[in-house]
Scaffold this active site. Structure first.
Site, short mmCIF file in Angstrom:
data_model
loop_
_atom_site.label_atom_id
_atom_site.label_comp_id
_atom_site.label_asym_id
_atom_site.label_seq_id
_atom_site.Cartn_x
_atom_site.Cartn_y
_atom_site.Cartn_z
N VAL A 16 -11.02 -16.95 3.56
CA VAL A 16 -9.99 -17.25 2.87
C VAL A 16 -9.01 -18.27 3.03
CG1 VAL A 16 -8.27 -16.16 0.87
CG2 VAL A 16 -10.70 -14.94 1.10
N ARG A 118 -3.38 -4.08 -5.95
CA ARG A 118 -3.53 -4.32 -7.43
C ARG A 118 -3.54 -3.34 -8.12
NH1 ARG A 118 -9.50 -6.85 -4.82
NH2 ARG A 118 -9.09 -8.69 -4.12
N CYS A 158 -12.91 -10.66 -6.29
CA CYS A 158 -14.19 -12.28 -6.78
C CYS A 158 -14.97 -11.28 -8.18
CB CYS A 158 -14.97 -12.79 -5.84
SG CYS A 158 -15.20 -11.96 -4.13
N GLY A 188 -18.71 -14.15 0.47
CA GLY A 188 -17.29 -12.84 0.31
C GLY A 188 -17.04 -12.02 0.86
N GLU A 210 -17.67 -2.28 -3.62
CA GLU A 210 -17.08 -3.52 -4.36
C GLU A 210 -18.22 -3.01 -6.04
OE1 GLU A 210 -16.37 -6.04 -3.86
OE2 GLU A 210 -16.82 -7.44 -4.09
N HIS A 251 -20.69 -15.98 -6.31
CA HIS A 251 -20.93 -14.87 -7.11
C HIS A 251 -22.10 -15.22 -8.73
CE1 HIS A 251 -19.56 -13.20 -3.59
NE2 HIS A 251 -18.62 -12.21 -4.11
N1 LIG Z 1 -14.04 -13.99 1.55
C1 LIG Z 1 -13.68 -13.54 0.38
O1 LIG Z 1 -14.65 -14.51 -1.04
C2 LIG Z 1 -12.83 -12.90 -0.55
C3 LIG Z 1 -12.88 -12.52 -1.99
C4 LIG Z 1 -11.28 -11.51 -2.06
C5 LIG Z 1 -10.71 -11.73 -1.50
N2 LIG Z 1 -11.19 -10.84 -0.06
C6 LIG Z 1 -9.82 -10.36 0.98
O2 LIG Z 1 -9.14 -11.24 1.27
C7 LIG Z 1 -8.46 -10.77 2.99
C8 LIG Z 1 -9.41 -12.23 3.67
O3 LIG Z 1 -10.38 -11.94 4.21
P1 LIG Z 1 -11.82 -13.31 4.42
O4 LIG Z 1 -12.57 -13.25 4.23
O5 LIG Z 1 -10.65 -14.65 4.47
O6 LIG Z 1 -11.22 -12.80 5.89
P2 LIG Z 1 -12.09 -12.91 7.20
O7 LIG Z 1 -12.17 -13.95 7.97
O8 LIG Z 1 -11.78 -11.28 8.50
O9 LIG Z 1 -9.75 -13.47 7.97
C9 LIG Z 1 -9.09 -12.64 8.30
C10 LIG Z 1 -7.22 -12.86 8.34
O10 LIG Z 1 -6.60 -11.99 8.39
C11 LIG Z 1 -6.14 -12.24 10.08
N3 LIG Z 1 -6.00 -10.96 10.90
C12 LIG Z 1 -7.13 -10.06 11.25
N4 LIG Z 1 -6.82 -8.95 11.75
C13 LIG Z 1 -5.09 -9.05 11.77
C14 LIG Z 1 -4.23 -8.70 11.49
N5 LIG Z 1 -4.24 -6.81 12.53
N6 LIG Z 1 -3.11 -8.68 12.17
C15 LIG Z 1 -2.77 -9.29 11.41
N7 LIG Z 1 -3.73 -10.58 11.33
C16 LIG Z 1 -4.78 -10.24 11.02
C17 LIG Z 1 -7.38 -12.92 10.77
O11 LIG Z 1 -6.61 -13.13 11.66
P3 LIG Z 1 -7.31 -13.60 13.29
O12 LIG Z 1 -8.18 -15.31 13.07
O13 LIG Z 1 -6.24 -14.17 14.59
O14 LIG Z 1 -8.30 -13.38 13.52
C18 LIG Z 1 -7.67 -13.90 10.03
O15 LIG Z 1 -6.46 -14.89 9.78
C19 LIG Z 1 -9.86 -9.80 2.56
O16 LIG Z 1 -8.38 -8.47 2.33
C20 LIG Z 1 -10.58 -10.24 2.03
O17 LIG Z 1 -11.25 -8.25 1.70
C21 LIG Z 1 -11.77 -11.97 0.32
#
Ligand SMILES: NC(=O)c1ccc[n+]([C@@H]2O[C@H](COP(=O)([O-])OP(=O)(O)OC[C@H]3O[C@@H](n4cnc5c(N)ncnc54)[C@H](OP(=O)(O)O)[C@@H]3O)[C@@H](O)[C@H]2O)c1
Length: 361
Positions: A16, A118, A158, A188, A210, A251
């Site tokens: 994201v 939320r 989402c 997602g 979800e 989705h």
């Molecule tokens: N993907 C979707 O479509 C979607 C939709 C709605 C909501 N979300 C929510 O949005 C959030 C991010 O999702 P994502 O899919 O982008 O996840 P992701 O790809 O796993 O990215 C996670 C991010 O958080 C950082 N992070 C992980 N552990 C951390 C820690 N201990 N301290 C500080 N930063 C940390 C990571 O940094 P590093 O790179 O340094 O590890 C990375 O920048 C989640 O809460 C997810 O549930 C996602």
């Protein structure tokens, strides 16, 4: 000094977060000043930290490549040069709750993609086209936090975006029961097919947490502001099954709805295509001109053809037909990382800026 509002992206290296970075490249109102992630990435340039994890179609924008990534938990250093933060970090719910409040308390507004806040009663959860009036709770939240400018606003999950706009457009027909199955893309979960090869040709009938979000969050979106908190609606019952499918973005929801005032198909379609909200009136930079499109062809909406409708910020509805048990059934499609995640959060930040809640520090 740029006139644009300066932004920090928390979790900027993730799926994201990368979307945030792409959307904000050349954004007319906002500019990425700071990027923060885990201690694993902190101290490296953004280009080094993301490395081969970059998942967007275009290259990493030149303007952010050399930004040195900070640690999300270093709240002072991350917040000091920026006007607001966009949050998409993958930490525990309790950690996210605490850290987003810490940012707000530095007088830095937080617009979050995370689920942690939320259900915090005075935190608005906003789909800008549907419930902009929920911004009214921000003043009450600021009192609780003891801030002048700092607050938290969130966007919903989402999965709900492929049916909640349609149900909202049909409000006057009083929908009261919906059964839906969602077919959700692997992005997602923050993954692509290289990182999740088990998903190629596969279907997994479980996505943690979800179904509860899909059933309950629309009720909060339709809730009312009372005494400084959001009181969820109880007008409707929703039950969902959420299924992971081998699609990268998009989705889809297949939904069955009962109405108290059963409408005709013409009435339903008319409400969809004429549905418009405050973002369209304000002409917010990320707002789709046409929020909901109705597709008459019997094989639409399709992920590959329709997911990018209105730059991924519009919602596509099709296959609207009478049902033998429920009144009407339909299929909805929305982009999970644009409308459903980063795009929805950026549009929310635009609404907050246009409404005077986010300003230059
Ligand atoms: N993907 C979707 O479509 C979607 C939709 C709605 C909501 N979300 C929510 O949005 C959030 C991010 O999702 P994502 O899919 O982008 O996840 P992701 O790809 O796993 O990215 C996670 C991010 O958080 C950082 N992070 C992980 N552990 C951390 C820690 N201990 N301290 C500080 N930063 C940390 C990571 O940094 P590093 O790179 O340094 O590890 C990375 O920048 C989640 O809460 C997810 O549930 C996602």
């Amino acid at each position: 000094m740029s006139e644009k509002l300066q932004v920090a992206v928390l979790g900027g290296t993730g799926m994201v977060g990368q979307r945030f970075i792409s959307i904000l490249n050349n954004h007319p109102w906002f500019e990425v000043k700071t990027i923060a992630a885990s201690p694993r990435s902190a101290g490296q340039t953004y280009e080094e930290a993301v490395g081969s994890r970059w998942k967007m179609d275009g290259p990493i924008p030149e303007s952010v490549k050399n930004i040195v990534v900070k640690d999300v938990t270093d709240v002072k250093a991350v917040s000091e040069d920026v006007d607001f933060v966009l949050s998409a970090v993958n930490m525990s719910k309790d950690e996210i709750k605490a850290i987003e409040e810490e940012y707000a308390k530095t007088e830095t507004p937080v617009v979050s993609n995370n689920s942690a806040h939320r259900w915090t009663p005075d935190v608005p959860m906003i789909i800008p086209e549907i419930n902009p009036e929920h911004m009214d709770v921000i003043e009450f939240q600021k009192k609780r936090l003891g801030t002048n400018a700092g607050f938290i606003a969130v966007k919903p999950n989402c999965s709900i975006q492929s049916y909640t706009p349609a149900l909202t457009a049909w409000k006057e027909f009083e929908p009261y029961e919906m059964v839906a199955t969602t077919y959700q893309a692997i992005s997602g979960a923050g993954k692509n097919f290289e990182e999740w090869p088990e998903m190629v040709g596969n279907v997994i009938p479980f996505i943690g947490g979800e179904e509860e979000k899909s059933e309950k969050e629309p009720l909060r979106i339709w809730g009312k502001v009372e005494n400084g908190v959001i009181v969820p609606s109880n007008d409707m019952k929703i039950t969902c099954q959420c299924i992971r499918i081998p699609v990268l973005y998009g989705h889809t929801a297949a939904a069955f709805v009962k109405f108290r005032k059963n409408p005709t198909k013409e009435q339903l379609v008319e409400k969809l295509v004429n549905f418009s909200g405050l973002p369209q009136k304000l002409e917010l930079p990320s707002a789709p001109k046409q929020f909901i499109q109705y597709m008459e062809e019997e094989n639409r909406p399709q992920v590959t053809l329709d997911v990018n409708y209105e730059n991924g910020m519009g919602v596509s509805i099709g296959r609207l037909r009478e049902d033998t048990i429920y009144d009407w059934k339909f299929v909805g499609l929305s982009h999970n990382t644009l409308r459903g995640a980063a795009g929805g959060a950026v549009e929310c930040a635009e609404l907050l800026k246009a409404s005077g809640y986010i300003n230059k520090k």
